[in-house]
Design a protein around this motif. Sequence first.
Motif, PDB file in Angstrom:
ATOM      1  N   UNK A  77       1.206   2.086 -11.288  1.00  0.00           N
ATOM      2  CA  UNK A  77       1.504   3.419 -11.811  1.00  0.00           C
ATOM      3  C   UNK A  77       0.363   4.383 -11.518  1.00  0.00           C
ATOM      4  N   UNK A  78      -0.884   3.951 -11.712  1.00  0.00           N
ATOM      5  CA  UNK A  78      -2.041   4.810 -11.465  1.00  0.00           C
ATOM      6  C   UNK A  78      -2.119   5.207  -9.992  1.00  0.00           C
ATOM      7  N   UNK A  79      -1.930   4.254  -9.096  1.00  0.00           N
ATOM      8  CA  UNK A  79      -2.009   4.548  -7.667  1.00  0.00           C
ATOM      9  C   UNK A  79      -0.889   5.488  -7.218  1.00  0.00           C
ATOM     10  N   UNK A  80       0.309   5.267  -7.718  1.00  0.00           N
ATOM     11  CA  UNK A  80       1.437   6.097  -7.296  1.00  0.00           C
ATOM     12  C   UNK A  80       1.364   7.525  -7.835  1.00  0.00           C
ATOM     13  N   UNK A  81       0.561   7.745  -8.852  1.00  0.00           N
ATOM     14  CA  UNK A  81       0.404   9.090  -9.412  1.00  0.00           C
ATOM     15  C   UNK A  81      -0.634   9.926  -8.667  1.00  0.00           C
ATOM     16  N   UNK A  82      -1.414   9.314  -7.793  1.00  0.00           N
ATOM     17  CA  UNK A  82      -2.427  10.063  -7.052  1.00  0.00           C
ATOM     18  C   UNK A  82      -1.750  11.052  -6.112  1.00  0.00           C
ATOM     19  N   UNK A  83      -2.236  12.277  -6.088  1.00  0.00           N
ATOM     20  CA  UNK A  83      -1.623  13.289  -5.234  1.00  0.00           C
ATOM     21  C   UNK A  83      -1.840  12.995  -3.761  1.00  0.00           C
ATOM     22  N   UNK A  84      -2.831  12.167  -3.430  1.00  0.00           N
ATOM     23  CA  UNK A  84      -3.090  11.844  -2.028  1.00  0.00           C
ATOM     24  C   UNK A  84      -2.119  10.799  -1.487  1.00  0.00           C
ATOM     25  N   UNK A  85      -1.345  10.170  -2.376  1.00  0.00           N
ATOM     26  CA  UNK A  85      -0.412   9.124  -1.959  1.00  0.00           C
ATOM     27  C   UNK A  85       0.924   9.748  -1.577  1.00  0.00           C
ATOM     28  N   UNK A  86       1.350   9.464  -0.343  1.00  0.00           N
ATOM     29  CA  UNK A  86       2.610  10.008   0.146  1.00  0.00           C
ATOM     30  C   UNK A  86       3.755   9.027   0.068  1.00  0.00           C
ATOM     31  N   UNK A  87       3.465   7.778  -0.234  1.00  0.00           N
ATOM     32  CA  UNK A  87       4.459   6.724  -0.328  1.00  0.00           C
ATOM     33  C   UNK A  87       3.736   5.402  -0.427  1.00  0.00           C
ATOM     34  N   UNK A  88       4.445   4.334  -0.667  1.00  0.00           N
ATOM     35  CA  UNK A  88       3.807   3.025  -0.814  1.00  0.00           C
ATOM     36  C   UNK A  88       4.801   1.919  -0.493  1.00  0.00           C
ATOM     37  N   UNK A  89       4.267   0.766  -0.146  1.00  0.00           N
ATOM     38  CA  UNK A  89       5.071  -0.439   0.021  1.00  0.00           C
ATOM     39  C   UNK A  89       4.572  -1.451  -1.000  1.00  0.00           C
ATOM     40  N   UNK A  90       5.497  -2.058  -1.721  1.00  0.00           N
ATOM     41  CA  UNK A  90       5.139  -3.071  -2.705  1.00  0.00           C
ATOM     42  C   UNK A  90       5.595  -4.428  -2.217  1.00  0.00           C
ATOM     43  N   UNK A  91       4.684  -5.393  -2.261  1.00  0.00           N
ATOM     44  CA  UNK A  91       5.035  -6.761  -1.895  1.00  0.00           C
ATOM     45  C   UNK A  91       4.496  -7.703  -2.965  1.00  0.00           C
ATOM     46  N   UNK A  92       5.080  -8.867  -3.063  1.00  0.00           N
ATOM     47  CA  UNK A  92       4.601  -9.855  -4.014  1.00  0.00           C
ATOM     48  C   UNK A  92       5.346  -9.831  -5.333  1.00  0.00           C
ATOM     49  N   UNK A  93       4.817 -10.580  -6.305  1.00  0.00           N
ATOM     50  CA  UNK A  93       5.519 -10.777  -7.576  1.00  0.00           C
ATOM     51  C   UNK A  93       5.670  -9.519  -8.435  1.00  0.00           C
ATOM     52  N   UNK A  94       4.818  -8.532  -8.257  1.00  0.00           N
ATOM     53  CA  UNK A  94       4.936  -7.319  -9.073  1.00  0.00           C
ATOM     54  C   UNK A  94       6.002  -6.357  -8.556  1.00  0.00           C
ATOM     55  N   UNK A  95       6.591  -6.680  -7.429  1.00  0.00           N
ATOM     56  CA  UNK A  95       7.587  -5.790  -6.830  1.00  0.00           C
ATOM     57  C   UNK A  95       8.747  -5.530  -7.799  1.00  0.00           C
TER      58      UNK A  95
END
Length: 106
Positions: A77-95
């Motif tokens: 949640x913290x990483x996705x709220x950063x204004x510098x983030x334009x998108x993300x890929x999630x892998x692993x058990x937290x997906x």
Amino acid sequence: LSTASTPPSKLLPLQELLNCRKTLSSLTPGGRQFPILGPWRSEMPRMLATICDGVLKELGSAHRCLAEPVASEMEIRRLLRLTSVGGAMLIGPLKQEALSLFPISG
């Protein structure tokens, strides 16, 4: 956004705060970041980020792709709220847990 120690008259209005964040994000060299979020000690996020970053460079993009190890939904949640983030890929058990952050209405 008020705290007990901050008088309400000294707070920025929400829209002004969002405009400031957008401006600061626009001034950041290197474009947007696209993190690959995955578990600690996993090589997969790093490998995917290296490939993705190479493709972005080959295309002449100012965007960057990087590996970000995460261990909790709060970190995602913290990483996705950063204004510098334009998108993300999630892998692993937290997906699956992270999908709950984005309810689909239909």
